[in-house]
Design a protein around this motif. Structure first.
Motif, mmCIF file in Angstrom:
data_model
loop_
_atom_site.group_PDB
_atom_site.id
_atom_site.type_symbol
_atom_site.label_atom_id
_atom_site.label_comp_id
_atom_site.label_asym_id
_atom_site.label_seq_id
_atom_site.Cartn_x
_atom_site.Cartn_y
_atom_site.Cartn_z
ATOM 1 N N GLY A 227 0.839 -1.202 0.000
ATOM 2 C CA GLY A 227 0.000 0.000 0.000
ATOM 3 C C GLY A 227 0.869 1.246 0.000
ATOM 4 O O GLY A 227 0.597 2.217 -0.705
ATOM 5 N N ARG A 228 1.947 1.210 0.812
ATOM 6 C CA ARG A 228 2.872 2.345 0.836
ATOM 7 C C ARG A 228 3.600 2.468 -0.501
ATOM 8 O O ARG A 228 3.812 3.568 -0.994
ATOM 9 N N VAL A 229 4.006 1.315 -1.045
ATOM 10 C CA VAL A 229 4.768 1.351 -2.293
ATOM 11 C C VAL A 229 3.945 1.976 -3.420
ATOM 12 O O VAL A 229 4.441 2.769 -4.213
ATOM 13 N N PHE A 230 2.648 1.634 -3.447
ATOM 14 C CA PHE A 230 1.774 2.140 -4.518
ATOM 15 C C PHE A 230 1.216 3.530 -4.230
ATOM 16 O O PHE A 230 0.497 4.079 -5.040
ATOM 17 N N ASN A 231 1.514 4.071 -3.053
ATOM 18 C CA ASN A 231 0.980 5.377 -2.679
ATOM 19 C C ASN A 231 1.257 6.426 -3.764
ATOM 20 O O ASN A 231 2.370 6.538 -4.267
ATOM 21 N N THR A 232 0.218 7.166 -4.109
ATOM 22 C CA THR A 232 0.336 8.066 -5.257
ATOM 23 C C THR A 232 1.351 9.191 -5.034
ATOM 24 O O THR A 232 2.136 9.509 -5.912
ATOM 25 N N PRO B 229 0.564 7.625 -12.024
ATOM 26 C CA PRO B 229 -0.901 7.669 -11.868
ATOM 27 C C PRO B 229 -1.318 7.407 -10.419
ATOM 28 O O PRO B 229 -0.490 7.026 -9.592
ATOM 29 N N ALA B 230 -2.604 7.613 -10.134
ATOM 30 C CA ALA B 230 -3.143 7.257 -8.815
ATOM 31 C C ALA B 230 -3.424 5.759 -8.827
ATOM 32 O O ALA B 230 -4.416 5.318 -9.388
ATOM 33 N N ASN C 158 5.806 5.692 -7.766
ATOM 34 C CA ASN C 158 5.637 7.017 -8.351
ATOM 35 C C ASN C 158 6.849 7.902 -8.084
ATOM 36 O O ASN C 158 7.176 8.782 -8.887
ATOM 37 N N GLY C 159 7.530 7.636 -6.959
ATOM 38 C CA GLY C 159 8.768 8.364 -6.676
ATOM 39 C C GLY C 159 9.806 8.074 -7.756
ATOM 40 O O GLY C 159 10.459 8.983 -8.275
ATOM 41 N N GLY C 160 9.907 6.791 -8.113
ATOM 42 C CA GLY C 160 10.841 6.391 -9.160
ATOM 43 C C GLY C 160 10.464 6.986 -10.509
ATOM 44 O O GLY C 160 11.300 7.515 -11.237
ATOM 45 N N LEU C 161 9.170 6.944 -10.810
ATOM 46 C CA LEU C 161 8.687 7.501 -12.077
ATOM 47 C C LEU C 161 8.976 9.007 -12.128
ATOM 48 O O LEU C 161 9.325 9.555 -13.173
ATOM 49 N N ASP C 162 8.835 9.642 -10.961
ATOM 50 C CA ASP C 162 9.091 11.068 -10.841
ATOM 51 C C ASP C 162 10.535 11.387 -11.238
ATOM 52 O O ASP C 162 10.802 12.344 -11.960
#
Lengths: 477, 304
Positions: free
Chosen positions: B139-144, B161-162, B150-154
């Protein structure tokens, strides 16, 4: 009737027959254990000026308190007050987390052992069922009695109107006594709004959009909400329904009337929000079960948004992340335009943390008297200090040093006066709020659905619950 | 008469029955009777109180007309079909790599990739964690806003995405990933054991015939472990049909729910009769699922 016409054998036969009949009837009786009841006579004393409810001074009193977040010390304070006035009463208090398990079976059997009960927590009794089974006392007698502090003023007159409004179940009479107020609505940082954005709190929707536009220019969002619990949006939207369409709209929602969610007032409010969402004034992306804390941190510590939907508990909940000069404030929902039926300043402030008195309690008058003590200024002030809960007794915390947020909520209650609306369906048909509104508003706030679908979904959900035989309906008086 | 064949049969069954009576009684009491009770309650309007009126098929009619039930069932069925596919294929691939994916060293017909005994242990790690913990961590890993993904994608310039709070399909993908991640290790171990039991000389013969890795897998390994695969398929399908804890803990309730979560919510609302009827439907579904997989996977057993 000649006593000779019945002999001993007949009596025995009849007794046997009744006990046979009684066995299968237990189930049926337990669901309507009202009426009759000579075997369990409530103890009553002489009514006097000092004892307006006619409490029998030496009758025992049993108080049962839910041992949850509020603990039970605040109630012990009241029990002690009662004991002081009736030293022979042997008033005792018990606390438990299993209210329904411990208390309800005895109430169902018509022989309650508790005289006043804090019906709260995960294992609470379904209040609607208690009322429709006539198992809890109507508290009107208490509300009409002189107040604890001033015999010339009735209890009713020292209480916020929310107590009566939250205690009824569609008809007349008040069946549960709330002891604190929760105010739902919009919260914001006074500092960010007034100093950062050089704006006043928006009183109309146009002003709201203007503030949001200004915020966007500064790189912050006008709004945010906890995406994991999108139903928070209801707190800010609900009063707008009432403002736009008047009380008949909210009453229709409470009673699942056809068309309750499909009228112009609801449409206007949703359209207003649709515009705000479409302009991307909303900061999204707080998902998961801790969404509300994440969102609150982004709001208080991060200053990433101006307005959030929340309840009066937020100041306490977010205090670790709130800067000292944040200026946490409550703001009533803006008016749409001059076509509104209720004024700006209308608030959604139900009473909560309910107590009930069993209809057939052995010391029913004592239970009522205990509540009368609970509604004294002394007890209310103690509750405020102990629980930081907003008391339902008017003026009880005047002159107290209050945190910024509580002070602004207090001021809003004063301004609202009679303009308090309470979403009863949140209690009665919790499913409608927790499931359907939650699901709908999640998509709405992400811009995936518009006004028309939002209304359709809610209208359909209301119809579904109305048809559901598993849900007890509260009839309109 | 003592030596009559019929008497001997009777005697034998009496003997067996004597041993089985007690366990059977326990089984009847603790397994069969709750099922029967649940089936009975599914025909009542029981709301947790002392009264439960018989209402015939009303609960099932209500379920038929309840969109929320169908929504949840759709998710459950997708999970039951797709999650085993991903998990088993991955499990089989990893197991094959561990047992026979390596280079042929020291004249051996098959060998695992380098460090295979280490991987075997690592794959099993998720199996040791409680499902609730897995759900919280993922749940934390997928947190938006603050999640790892999303941190990595950032970092590489994408706007993530959410995952959980937004789209149903994204949440479904997230659940699928977590479900497969948490179970794949179990299947790696299971399939490794099955593959380890295949005699080496069959591989040697295949090698001599010039079969490559792929050919060896499809012509030798897979047919020989087929029974294990089928059992695994049924087990994983039922796990995925359930996936209660992961969905309940990880995904916000408004985004998506599986049928067991829908059932749980009905219990929470005091609709016990309705909830048990959903349970009965789930029971029927899992039995049907097992039967179908048994049927379609049925083939002659290869003895070795």
């Amino acid at each position: 009737m000649g006593s000779t016409s019945i002999n001993r054998r007949d009596v025995m036969k009849r007794a046997a027959a009744t006990s046979l009949l009684a066995v299968p009837a237990v189930g049926a009786l337990s669901s309507c254990a009202s009426g009759g009841g000579e075997e369990n006579k409530a103890e009553k004393g002489e009514k006097s000026k000092k004892n307006p409810l006619g409490v029998k001074a030496d009758a025992g009193l049993a108080v049962v308190v839910f041992n949850g977040g509020y603990g039970d010390k605040y109630a012990q304070f009241v029990t002690d007050m009662y004991k002081k006035r009736y030293p022979d009463s042997d008033a005792g208090q018990k606390s438990t987390t299993k209210i329904a398990t411990q208390v309800q079976p005895k109430i169902v059997r018509g022989k309650p052992t508790a005289d006043v009960i804090n019906n709260s927590g995960a294992d609470q009794m379904n209040p609607g069922k208690l009322v429709s089974n006539k198992q809890v006392a109507d508290l009107t007698e208490l509300l009409d009695a002189p107040s604890w502090d001033d015999p010339s003023v009735k209890v009713r007159d020292i209480l916020e109107p929310a107590v009566e409004a939250s205690g009824n179940f569609g008809g007349s009479g008040t069946f549960q006594a709330g002891i604190s107020l929760t105010v739902y609505g919009t919260f914001y940082s006074k500092k960010l709004l007034e100093e950062g954005l050089d704006s006043a709190y928006p009183k109309t929707w146009d002003e709201m959009l203007a503030v949001c536009k200004k915020a966007k220019a500064k790189g912050i969002h006008g709004w945010s909400y906890p995406g994991g619990h999108p139903r928070y949006m209801f707190f800010s939207i609900y009063t707008m329904f009432a403002q736009r369409g008047g009380r008949e709209i909210t009453t229709a929602m409470d009673h699942l009337e056809p068309g309750a969610w499909k009228n112009d007032a609801v449409k206007d409010v949703f359209e207003a929000w649709e515009e705000l969402v479409a302009k991307k004034y909303v900061l999204t992306g707080f998902d998961g079960t801790e969404a509300h804390t994440e969102m609150q941190t982004a709001w208080t510590k991060g200053g990433k948004c101006v307005f959030v939907p929340n309840g009066s508990w937020v100041e306490n909940e977010a205090k670790d992340t709130t800067p000292k000069d944040f200026g946490m404030s409550f703001g009533p929902s803006p008016s749409l335009d001059s076509g509104d039926k209720m004024p700006f300043g209308t608030i959604n402030a139900p009473a909560g943390e309910f107590y009930v008195v069993p209809e057939k309690a052995q010391n029913r008058q004592g239970g009522l008297e205990w509540l009368r003590a609970m509604y004294s200024k002394e007890a209310a002030l103690n509750n405020f200090k102990e629980l930081s809960a907003l008391p339902v007794v008017k003026g009880a915390i005047d002159g107290q040093k209050m945190p910024h947020g509580v002070a602004s909520v207090q001021a809003a209650i004063k301004t609202a006066g009679e303009n308090v609306v309470i979403a009863k369906h949140m209690d009665w048909y919790n499913e409608l709020f927790r499931e359907d509104f939650n699901n709908m508003i999640a998509k709405f706030m992400l811009g995936q659905i518009g006004t028309k679908q939002a209304m359709d979904i809610m209208e359909k959900a209301g119809a579904r619950i109305l048809k559901d035989p598993d849900v007890v309906k509260v009839k309109k008086s | 008469m003592r030596y009559d064949r019929r008497y001997r049969t009777l005697d034998k069954y009496r003997f067996i029955a004597g041993f089985l009576a007690l366990p059977l009684a326990f089984y009847a009491l603790f397994v069969i009777s709750p099922f029967i009770q649940a089936i009975y309650y599914s025909f009542t309007d029981w709301s947790g109180g002392p009264v439960a009126n018989f209402i015939g098929f009303d609960n099932f009619t209500k379920m038929w007309n309840d969109e929320r039930f169908w929504d949840s069932l759709e998710v459950s069925v997708i999970l039951a079909v797709v999650a085993p596919l991903i998990t088993l294929v991955l499990g089989m691939f990893f197991a094959y790599m561990i047992t026979s994916g390596g280079r042929h060293r020291k004249g051996q017909a098959i060998a695992g990739v380098a460090g295979s005994s280490f991987y075997k242990v690592v794959y099993f790690f998720p199996q040791v964690l409680s499902v609730a913990i897995i759900a919280v961590v993922w749940g934390r890993v997928f947190n938006t806003n603050s999640g790892l993904i999303n941190g990595g994608l950032d970092k590489v310039g994408f706007d993530g995405p959410a995952w959980l709070g937004g789209d149903r399909s994204l949440a479904l993908i997230a659940v699928m990933i977590v479900l497969s991640w948490s179970f794949v290790g179990f299947y790696v171990v299971l399939f490794s054991a099955a593959m380890g039991a295949i005699p080496r000389d069959i591989y040697e013969a295949a090698l001599l015939d010039g079969a490559g890795r792929g050919r060896t897998f499809f012509s030798v390994t897979l047919p020989l472990i087929w029974d294990t695969v089928r059992t695994g398929w049924i087990y994983m399908g039922i796990q995925a049909l359930d996936s209660f804890a992961i969905v309940l803990v990880m995904v916000p309730e408004h985004v998506l729910k599986v049928t067991p979560v829908f059932l749980y919510e009905r219990f929470r609302d005091g609709q016990y009769g309705y909830a048990t009827s959903i349970g009965v439907v789930l029971l029927v579904l899992s039995m049907a699922f097992s039967l179908i997989v048994m049927r379609i996977g049925n083939r002659d057993r290869i003895e070795y």
